[in-house]
Motif scaffolding. Sequence first.
Motif, short mmCIF file in Angstrom:
data_model
loop_
_atom_site.label_atom_id
_atom_site.label_comp_id
_atom_site.label_asym_id
_atom_site.label_seq_id
_atom_site.Cartn_x
_atom_site.Cartn_y
_atom_site.Cartn_z
N ASN A 17 -6.50 -2.74 -4.17
CA ASN A 17 -5.48 -3.13 -3.19
C ASN A 17 -5.90 -4.31 -2.34
OD1 ASN A 17 -6.83 -2.16 -0.67
ND2 ASN A 17 -6.71 -0.21 -1.73
N TYR A 18 -4.91 -5.01 -1.87
CA TYR A 18 -5.09 -6.07 -0.88
C TYR A 18 -3.70 -6.40 -0.34
CZ TYR A 18 -6.36 -10.44 1.42
OH TYR A 18 -6.55 -11.43 2.36
N ARG A 23 -2.76 1.47 -9.17
CA ARG A 23 -3.55 2.69 -9.30
C ARG A 23 -3.92 2.96 -10.76
NH1 ARG A 23 -2.61 8.81 -7.04
NH2 ARG A 23 -3.21 7.78 -5.13
N THR A 72 -0.15 -6.52 0.42
CA THR A 72 0.98 -5.80 -0.15
C THR A 72 0.70 -5.27 -1.55
OG1 THR A 72 1.82 -7.91 -0.95
CG2 THR A 72 2.69 -7.13 1.14
N GLU A 73 -0.40 -5.67 -2.12
CA GLU A 73 -0.67 -5.36 -3.53
C GLU A 73 -1.39 -4.02 -3.68
OE1 GLU A 73 0.39 -8.06 -5.75
OE2 GLU A 73 1.26 -8.35 -3.77
N LEU A 74 -0.94 -3.24 -4.64
CA LEU A 74 -1.59 -1.95 -4.90
C LEU A 74 -1.38 -1.57 -6.36
CD1 LEU A 74 -2.88 0.77 -3.99
CD2 LEU A 74 -0.60 1.53 -3.38
N GLU A 121 -7.91 2.92 -6.93
CA GLU A 121 -6.84 1.99 -6.56
C GLU A 121 -7.43 0.63 -6.21
OE1 GLU A 121 -3.68 5.13 -4.53
OE2 GLU A 121 -4.78 3.73 -3.25
#
Lengths: 240, 258
Positions: free
Chosen positions: B55-56, B62, B58-60, B53
Amino acid sequence: MMNLRLMLPEGEHKFREYIHNLKTNSLFQRPELNNEPFSKEFSASVSIDEKKQFNSKMELAEYLQNCFSAADLKREDVLPRNGLWTWLAYVWFDQLAPITNPATSERNLKEDAKYLCSSDYRNYYRHLVSGPYSIYSLNGADNSNIFLYSRVNEHNDFVEQFASRQFIISHKNIIEAIRRLYFDSQRGQPKRGAQSRTRQGNIRRFVSVIQQFELTYDIYTMPADIILNLLPPEFNDWKT
Amino acid sequence: MKRRFNYTDRKKIKRENVSINFIRQNDTIVAFAVNKLDLSDLNLPLDSRVYVEANYRTELKRFDFGSAGSINQLSPCDLRGMAYPENLKFRILVVDISDGKLLAHADKISPAGPTEKKPILPVEFSDLGNEIWKVEYEGDEGSPILRINSRIPNIQNISIQDAQFLLYVYPQVIREVLKHMVFVVGVDSITEPSADWHGDWIKFVRQLRVDFPDILNKNDENFSEVDALRWINDSVTAFCDSYSNKFEEYIDKLEETP
């Protein structure tokens, strides 16, 4: 109507100075920052109605989403631009920091991070314009209600508890579970007692339980129904 | 002692067994590639699923990397559409397909970057109104950045060369950063902190040869504020001692002044 602009460092300095001065002198003159070197045009194809009044954070977020979509601007094009959000807060400052005492022009002023968009991990979600847009553009109208029901100048506990936590806010299925547990869609408000610190299954307890799940289950692939079923019995009252 | 709860016997994927790189086009991050993902020492069920995944905030996003028995590296993995590509971190999960439980895990993996040394305290010059300096926690994972007021003439040279500036500003900056790290954010482990910048600052203090308290985790019931403050003060003192020549230079300058 005005073309969308980006606040520049000189403009941010003046805006910050204005906010600080208002705390001691509510009649302090608002600086004109809609020109260089204080701000610069971001996009001529996005017009912003500086006089528009919003009844809720939801209305504000929907308005911006429509403005950006019409210009084919995507979430990733606008979200990282702090100057854009600071400029929008400047433009709508009168409703983000409304006058609470007409006799003295005293305003309901909050911390700087509510108006000056920051990259600081402790504050970024607190901005009164970028925060609602970020949540709305990610989750859509239905699942954003619980965060965006309140007035534009208010920072509610759902934003503070959930939007501040990367794992929670980035999982749409968790957000749906939160909405189903704590939002009363008939009233358009959170259920009473959800924000209580003492009631069983309150939102702080939800955060604690999800943080345990984070290292136990693959939450990403779980539909909201399954997440709700995994919650301990203290949450049962909220499921009805 | 730090207590780690791991009731499900989740295994830890070692950092040295993972290597991820960003792929850029016209200097913009558009994808990532996993160059190494070695799970062979974990004895995982061969049919367990492997995910990476990005992510940072709110961003995600997969990506399915197949199973532990047959890792399919779908490189390059498209990151377009994510709002903060420069800040992305990676999480690797191995999941039991029968019950959705995590079998192995690694979090906050940074992509391999250029080999040049990263400063633990980046310095930026900007208009700070009437303040001379301030520390803001706007770097990766909330790491500190020292902002110095660009309205001060010749400040870029002063901040590097001037003994008075160094002695007046940096000890307080170090005190501020260590207090923030211990009392505001919390250091979850002295030996293996989850935030990279905590590890960098702990290493910095170790190089000053300061004795560490047993516990720096403010959430541990045995945490001692007195010991933590003593450690911070000792670190500042040791830093000042390491610049004793600057102190002498400063005193000499004052004595020369009529």
